[in-house]
Design a protein around this motif. Structure first.
Motif, PDB file in Angstrom:
ATOM      1  N   TYR A 175       0.843   4.197  -2.629  1.00 35.41           N
ATOM      2  CA  TYR A 175       0.674   5.574  -2.147  1.00 35.41           C
ATOM      3  C   TYR A 175       1.714   6.492  -2.801  1.00 35.41           C
ATOM      4  O   TYR A 175       1.378   7.517  -3.394  1.00 35.41           O
ATOM      5  N   GLN A 224     -13.912  16.762  -1.508  1.00 34.72           N
ATOM      6  CA  GLN A 224     -13.026  17.838  -1.926  1.00 34.72           C
ATOM      7  C   GLN A 224     -12.658  17.715  -3.406  1.00 34.72           C
ATOM      8  O   GLN A 224     -12.627  18.690  -4.133  1.00 34.72           O
ATOM      9  N   ALA A 255     -15.634  20.183   4.538  1.00 27.83           N
ATOM     10  CA  ALA A 255     -15.536  20.066   3.080  1.00 27.83           C
ATOM     11  C   ALA A 255     -16.927  20.071   2.455  1.00 27.83           C
ATOM     12  O   ALA A 255     -17.148  20.656   1.393  1.00 27.83           O
ATOM     13  N   ARG A 284      -6.960  11.509  -4.652  1.00 24.64           N
ATOM     14  CA  ARG A 284      -6.461  12.879  -4.674  1.00 24.64           C
ATOM     15  C   ARG A 284      -5.605  13.149  -5.914  1.00 24.64           C
ATOM     16  O   ARG A 284      -5.665  14.223  -6.497  1.00 24.64           O
ATOM     17  N   ASN A 301      -7.104   7.241  -0.421  1.00 27.54           N
ATOM     18  CA  ASN A 301      -7.199   8.703  -0.416  1.00 27.54           C
ATOM     19  C   ASN A 301      -6.216   9.337  -1.391  1.00 27.54           C
ATOM     20  O   ASN A 301      -6.565  10.225  -2.163  1.00 27.54           O
ATOM     21  N   GLU A 302      -4.988   8.860  -1.318  1.00 25.70           N
ATOM     22  CA  GLU A 302      -3.960   9.469  -2.156  1.00 25.70           C
ATOM     23  C   GLU A 302      -4.230   9.172  -3.633  1.00 25.70           C
ATOM     24  O   GLU A 302      -4.031  10.020  -4.495  1.00 25.70           O
ATOM     25  N   CYS A 341       0.843  -1.199   0.000  1.00 23.08           N
ATOM     26  CA  CYS A 341       0.000   0.000   0.000  1.00 23.08           C
ATOM     27  C   CYS A 341       0.877   1.248   0.000  1.00 23.08           C
ATOM     28  O   CYS A 341       0.620   2.209  -0.738  1.00 23.08           O
ATOM     29  N   GLY A 342       1.922   1.211   0.817  1.00 24.57           N
ATOM     30  CA  GLY A 342       2.851   2.346   0.863  1.00 24.57           C
ATOM     31  C   GLY A 342       3.438   2.616  -0.514  1.00 24.57           C
ATOM     32  O   GLY A 342       3.586   3.774  -0.933  1.00 24.57           O
ATOM     33  N   GLU A 389      -5.876   4.935   3.579  1.00 26.85           N
ATOM     34  CA  GLU A 389      -5.028   6.120   3.374  1.00 26.85           C
ATOM     35  C   GLU A 389      -4.489   6.139   1.946  1.00 26.85           C
ATOM     36  O   GLU A 389      -4.392   7.176   1.310  1.00 26.85           O
ATOM     37  N   THR A 390      -4.153   4.945   1.450  1.00 29.50           N
ATOM     38  CA  THR A 390      -3.655   4.855   0.085  1.00 29.50           C
ATOM     39  C   THR A 390      -4.760   5.196  -0.916  1.00 29.50           C
ATOM     40  O   THR A 390      -4.535   5.902  -1.898  1.00 29.50           O
ATOM     41  N   GLY A 398     -12.539   9.919   6.329  1.00 29.54           N
ATOM     42  CA  GLY A 398     -11.379  10.476   5.636  1.00 29.54           C
ATOM     43  C   GLY A 398     -11.540  10.341   4.129  1.00 29.54           C
ATOM     44  O   GLY A 398     -11.330  11.286   3.367  1.00 29.54           O
ATOM     45  N   GLU A 416       0.727  13.475  -8.680  1.00 29.30           N
ATOM     46  CA  GLU A 416       0.007  14.672  -8.230  1.00 29.30           C
ATOM     47  C   GLU A 416       0.649  15.880  -8.903  1.00 29.30           C
ATOM     48  O   GLU A 416       1.868  16.000  -8.971  1.00 29.30           O
ATOM     49  N   GLN A 460     -14.172  12.668   2.854  1.00 32.51           N
ATOM     50  CA  GLN A 460     -13.671  14.037   2.787  1.00 32.51           C
ATOM     51  C   GLN A 460     -12.872  14.274   1.511  1.00 32.51           C
ATOM     52  O   GLN A 460     -13.043  15.273   0.819  1.00 32.51           O
ATOM     53  N   GLN A 483       1.321   9.441  -5.546  1.00 35.64           N
ATOM     54  CA  GLN A 483       1.749  10.792  -5.181  1.00 35.64           C
ATOM     55  C   GLN A 483       2.611  11.431  -6.261  1.00 35.64           C
ATOM     56  O   GLN A 483       2.528  12.626  -6.510  1.00 35.64           O
TER      57      GLN A 483
END
Lengths: 835, 416
Positions: A482, A591, A635, A536, A532-533, A478-479, A529-530, A584, A489, A587, A486
């Motif tokens: 992530y 957004q 948000a 995003r 999310n990224e 997952c890291g 969390e991953t 999370g 982005e 959100q 990223q």
């Protein structure tokens, strides 16, 4: 004088709850009715060797708790309380404490040493206990002092040094303390207990020794004794001595040059052969040296024209010996090290240090590490393969891209295949190494990446499959995902590269989050969390459909959490945890989709249901407001605008709860921010709620119990409210402005040498200006004259701030904006005042 | 106290968590939205004015076809991107051009707008720049007027007082010969802080409070060769306008200047600052020639473009006429030349507020020191002054009507 309280102290530890509660009540009553007598009685109890150990122990704890508390406001209260006690009574207590460190009961000695340090922390800075140091030193120098007394005295000296600042002692006192401590370390004169206490005391006293470290003779002496102690036959003493060396490495880095050869030998031997606790400190010594050199490099001014490095380059000089030593540690893995969360062993400390060395010296480490990697990475023994991979992953940050790119490109294929290694540890470290590679060598936005359109399909296929590996490996994968996401982005057109894989990645991440085979919740949280990224960083135009489809899936999952069986507090925590992750994700989705007019309708259509879910999340938890849900609501308010008004009647009580949550101050800060979001969404429709909101905000500002970091956002929030309700802010002007002026005054009195405090001062000033701006703008159409009485203060505050060279740019901007707003709102009224 | 003994966490164990990141991103969004909201509130005032350009005829569509040609040698470094210290390294004509571009030039008042007023002394319009221990004043065309020590921050080589070496100031001034005084009409930069982005109202406030602090308003001395003074600024209501019009000032008045109080300092010609004059408040209502006499016919200066069009200095320029290629060649004119014309008996004819035709008669090239063509509003003002002048009564009447129309504080008021 002293009351007989032994019975109560024993009863307060009774197994019988009723007896215990009664006794606690009696003690509390005594404390409240006559604190000085209470403290004297406790001191007598602690000092009296005829009393039972249990009552003496509790007496000591109660004494300590009467002088110190974790909570800053409480501590402040206790300190003031102590200061007001009659001097004669305090002297009596202190005499009893000093007498107790000579007691024959080790526990009472230890407790009184701690209590003495707490009293010292209050009285020494106020110069109210000048004889303390002298009387402690007397214990050390007196002929025939018994060893236990010496040991406790040294322990007390150590604790006192830990509590006070080095400015509180004059140099003569420092010299005597250091002399006593260093003599206490002397092997020929003292037993092991005394030497251990002395070595630990030195650790706390090192900070006081600046002048002594400037003097070469004294420094040589201290270093000699510490190095000798590092070879003591008792492991505990060796460990304490190495801890001193670690502290010396960061406190006195500049003067270490002459000792480095000795220190290298000492640490190197310890790393290779000593017990783990000692070896860990020896590795820590080198990590600390790295920390110092990295910091000096970062603050080095490259314009100074001086090509010499900003430090002594100990790491660079030791490199040929240091790196092999650290590589060797990597082979000392523990069998189950990837299971526990806080496993810390020689291999991990060594790898961490190797990573720091790489950051310190950059390219130079590569040729020293690569032969080890190549030699070991294909060996049949898993330890060799894991160590080789770990070494490779450790040096990914530090060397230049030019140096790393060829070898990473060459090794990538191998690493991808190693995600299928038979050994769990090897796969774990492989996934971690991939994650590091994507973090540091994959940046399409700045023009470089080891990922190309050609190898991306392979990389994605491997990662997606590896997410299904055992939990500890899946978490590392997952890291990697992530960091891979990223990289895309803000990468413009490159972000499209990820689009074809989105559906697949999301599917696997959701599956990973659902898994129940992990020992803890780490994989679930890593997967979300991953996710999310990934959301995003996705290219919105190409992925809006996928994200819009993800929204109901997450909403359903959040709805399902309400059905979870909640019996124990553990269940409740688990539920809150899952809800945090899902809120999370919501959100991030809100957004993302509300950022363009084309995708915003998706949020608008679902807003009612989303809001219902958030309210239900709040409803699940009685004691506190759910932080992530609150963040997501901000948000949502931004996305929905004026429509948000319909949720206010339901939401309001949670806003109030959030604003009153001082304990979890992050929750309070987030709620303040959300109030601002809602103001902007609702404009004057927020008015019916303003009385209560303003009352709470003002109360919060006045409270000493609220963490200070929440206060600047509250001032900014004043501005948000004023801007939203315009002239209706009139009723709050007097209290709001009074407190703004008070805060401005606090800013003026802050200690400008404290960097952290100046940071805070800057935040506070900016927020006060923002409050002024909002209020002035809100009033300018009809009630500008209300601000006339405060104009002078604003101008003075601006002038004060403008004289401070340390203010940051954002403060200047806010000040200038507030000044412009003042002129704008008050117009001709400002003129005559200034001319 | 010694550093905490907490264990270093393995960097391999760092959990993936972007909760902090989510918080920070939220804070960022909130700060951004707050900024937006406040900025919107601030802009409300100026958008309510929605300034009718002083001359409605100068709507941009008029000259859409004529894309202004970049000036050679200048556009490579846009003037706006240079700060004063970079500009100080420019030499020769470059430096003159840079400074000439920095002044805010009033449009000429041919219609009554809402605005602010201040007296407008007669004299030489110039920039005064103090930095590195000296002060330099430069005229509108960029040439140096004086080089002198002053009490402005950084304006003289004295110890202390003038502040740190990097502090510099730029003032918009008029040098008044008869009392050897610089009248400061605007402040662009103070102690290195740019006020370009501040509203007029704020700049006047700052100017008044800061200038006197430095002692620049004091009498001349060894380190302070010329006295500085501010000009009175009045609120543009009936009494303010009357005071400005009739009030006595130590200098020779040359018209009234009307500022929109929300206007930022704007280089070049702007409709947010207007100049108006009549015989009472200026000796020079109607332009004089080099001998100080009023010519029979109105003179205008226009810039020649390479397609032969004759344009004003406005941005975008207004086309007044066209020269044919043969004439250009024959007279050895080139693109960018500033040419002087007189307006013949045909005059200027306007249809629906748009300039339709101008009877231009070629007089010759202008003096080389001249930096700009005339602005459209200047030409129109001069033309109207000769034919049907806008009178003080018209202005006063408009102010009164404003006073009565809006009982509460008007959004747009003349202030000072």
């Amino acid at each position: 004088m002293a009351m007989e309280i032994t019975q109560f102290l024993l009863a307060a530890q009774s197994a019988d709850a009723r007896v215990r509660t009664d006794a606690e009540g009696s003690l509390r009553q005594f404390q409240e009715q006559n604190l000085p007598q209470f403290l004297v009685s406790l001191s007598f109890e602690l000092a009296n060797s005829e009393k039972p150990a249990e009552s003496r122990r509790l007496a000591g704890i109660l004494l300590k708790n009467s002088l110190d508390a974790k909570d800053a406001a409480m501590k402040d209260h206790l300190v003031k309380q102590w200061i007001t006690i009659d001097t004669a009574i305090k002297s009596q207590i202190k005499d009893l404490l000093l007498r107790t460190i000579g007691s024959s009961a080790p526990e009472a000695r230890h407790t009184s040493a701690q209590v003495i340090a707490k009293v010292a922390s209050i009285e020494i800075p106020l110069k109210q206990w000048p004889e303390l140091i002298g009387s402690l030193l007397n214990n050390m120098t007196q002929q025939g002092s018994p060893a236990p007394l010496k040991q406790s005295t040294l322990e007390t000296l150590g604790y006192v040094c830990e509590e006070i600042s080095h400015q509180d002692l004059v140099q003569d006192e420092v010299n005597s303390v250091l002399t006593a401590v260093v003599q206490g370390m002397n092997q020929s004169e003292n037993n092991a207990e005394v030497r251990l206490a002395a070595t630990r005391a030195l650790y706390n006293a090192l900070e006081f020794a600046q002048t002594n470290f400037e003097n070469e003779m004294e420094r040589n002496y201290i270093m000699k004794v510490v190095c000798e102690t590092a070879l003591a036959k008792e492991a505990e003493i060796r460990q304490a001595a190495f801890e001193c060396l670690v502290s010396i490495a960061s406190t006195y880095y500049e003067v270490l040059e002459p000792y480095m050869e000795t220190l290298f030998q000492l640490t190197s031997n310890a790393v290779k052969g000593d017990e783990e606790n000692v070896a860990l400190q020896a590795i820590e010594f080198w990590s600390s040296i790295c920390d110092e050199e990295i910091e000096l490099q970062e603050f080095d001014n490259p314009d100074s024209g001086d090509s010499s490095p900003p430090h002594s380059s100990f790491i660079e000089k030791a490199l040929p010996h240091l790196v092999p030593m650290l590589l060797e540690t990597l082979l000392k893995q523990e069998e189950d090290q990837d299971q526990g969360d806080d496993a810390w062993n020689i291999a991990m400390a060594g790898g961490t240090c190797l990573g720091l060395v790489a950051r310190t010296v950059g390219d130079a480490i590569v040729p020293l590490v690569m032969p080890f990697v190549e030699e070991n990475i294909r060996k049949p023994n898993w330890r060799s393969r894991e160590a080789a991979t770990y070494a490779f992953g450790s040096v990914i940050e530090g060397p230049t891209v030019d140096k790393l790119a060829p070898m990473v490109s060459a090794g990538l294929e191998f690493l991808l295949s190693a995600t299928k290694d038979e050994n769990n540890h090897v796969r774990d470290t492989t996934a971690w190494t991939l994650s590091r590679i994507f973090e540091f060598l994959h940046s399409p936005a700045s023009g470089f990446s080891v990922i190309s359109p050609e190898n991306l399909p392979k990389v994605m296929a491997v990662l997606v499959e590896a997410i299904n590996d055992v939990p500890n490996v899946a978490e590392k994968v997952c890291g990697a995902v992530y960091n891979l996401a990223q990289g895309y982005e803000d990468a413009g057109a490159s972000s499209s590269l990820l689009s074809p894989y989105l559906t697949e990645i999301i599917k696997h991440l959701l599956a990973a989050a659902e898994r129940t085979d992990g020992a803890d919740s780490k994989l679930r949280s890593a997967a979300y969390e991953t996710l999310n990224e990934v959301v995003r960083c996705s290219n919105l135009v190409e992925s809006s459909n996928i994200i819009a489809q993800l929204l109901p899936v997450i909403m359903t999952k959040l709805g399902q959490t309400m059905e979870l069986q909640v019996v124990s507090t553990e269940d409740c925590e688990k539920q809150a945890d899952i809800q945090a992750s899902l809120c999370g994700v919501l959100q991030v989705i809100i957004q993302k989709l509300s950022s363009t007019d084309e995708t915003k309708p998706v949020i608008m259509q679902n807003a009612d249901q989303i809001m219902v879910l958030f309210l239900r999340v709040f409803g699940c938890h009685r004691s506190s407001v759910h932080e992530e849900a609150m963040l997501a609501i901000g948000a949502l308010a931004y996305a929905t605008g004026p429509e948000f008004a319909k949720y206010m009647s339901e939401l309001f009580k949670y806003l109030q709860m959030g604003l009153q949550n001082f304990e979890e101050y992050q929750v309070c800060a987030i709620t303040v921010g959300v109030v601002g979001d809602i103001c902007r969404a609702l404009d004057d429709k927020i008015l019916p709620f303003c009385d209560q909101i303003m009352a709470l905000l003002i109360q919060n500002l006045q409270s000493e119990a609220l963490h200070r970091s929440v206060k600047p956002p509250i001032f900014s929030c004043f501005g948000d409210i004023a801007l939203a309700i315009g002239a209706h802010f009139e009723r709050y002007v007097a209290p709001a402005l009074q407190i703004m002026q008070g805060a401005a005054q606090v800013c003026a009195q802050m200690d400008t040498s404290d960097e952290e405090l100046m940071d805070y001062a800057n935040q506070l000033r900016r927020s006060i200006f923002e409050a002024y701006s909002g209020i002035l703008q809100g009033f300018k159409d009809e009630k500008a004259e209300l601000m006339l009485p405060y104009a002078q203060h604003l101008l003075q505050f601006i002038e004060l701030v403008s004289r401070d060279a340390q203010r940051d740019e954002s403060v200047t901007k806010a000040a200038v904006a507030a000044m412009g707003d003042l002129a704008d709102a008050l117009g001709h009224n400002t003129k005559p005042r200034s001319s | 106290m010694a550093p905490p003994k907490d264990l270093r966490r393995s960097f391999k164990r760092r959990p993936i968590s972007d909760q902090q990141r989510r918080r920070e991103l939220s804070l960022l969004r909130q700060a951004h939205n707050r900024n937006d909201a406040q900025q919107r509130a601030r802009n409300l005032a100026s958008s309510v004015i929605s300034f009718q350009p002083a001359s409605p005829e100068s709507e941009p569509e008029l000259e859409l076809p004529s894309e202004p040609e970049p000036e050679p040698g200048f556009e490579s470094v846009p003037s706006s991107s240079l700060d004063v210290r970079q500009a100080s390294r420019l030499r020769g004509p470059e430096v003159r051009k840079w400074f000439a571009r920095q002044l805010m030039l009033p449009e000429w008042m041919i219609d009554v707008p809402d605005g602010l007023s201040e007296d407008w002394p007669t004299g030489k319009r110039c920039f005064v720049v103090s930095s590195n221990g000296t002060t330099v004043s430069r005229l509108r065309n960029g040439s140096i007027l004086h080089h002198f020590p002053s009490a402005l921050p950084g304006g003289a080589r004295t110890k202390g007082a003038s502040g740190p070496a990097q502090s510099y100031c730029i003032l918009d001034c008029i040098f008044h010969e008869s009392d050897q005084t610089y009248y400061v009409i605007d402040m662009i930069c103070w102690r290195g802080y740019s006020l370009y982005d501040c509203t007029a109202e704020f700049r006047f406030f700052w100017l008044n409070s800061k200038l006197s602090e430095t002692g620049a308003c004091g009498p001349p001395s060894f380190y302070h060769k010329f006295r500085f003074n501010t000009v009175p600024v009045y609120n543009c209501d009936q009494s303010g306008l009357f005071s400005a019009y009739t009030g006595s000032v130590p200098y020779v008045k040359d018209g009234l200047l009307f500022y929109n109080k929300h206007a930022h300092y704007h280089t070049g010609t702007t409709p947010l600052v207007l100049v108006w004059k009549d015989e009472k408040c200026s000796q020079y209502v109607i332009d004089t020639d080099s001998k100080g006499e009023v010519p029979n016919q109105q003179h205008v200066v226009l810039e020649l473009q390479d397609d032969g069009k004759l344009v004003t200095s406005d941005d975008p320029p207004v086309v007044f006429g066209c020269l044919d290629a043969d004439f250009v060649k024959q007279s050895e004119l080139s693109s960018g030349s500033l040419l002087r014309f007189s307006i013949g008996n045909g005059g200027l004819s306007c249809v629906d507020g748009r300039l339709e035709n101008a009877d231009l008669q070629y007089l010759g090239k202008t003096n080389r020191a001249r930096a700009f063509a005339d602005s459209y509003s200047k030409i129109m003002f001069q033309y109207i002054a000769r034919h049907s002048p806008l009178k003080i009564d018209d202005l006063a009447a408009s102010v009164i009507s404003h006073d009565t129309e809006e009982n509460k504080a008007p959004e747009v008021e003349m202030t000072g």
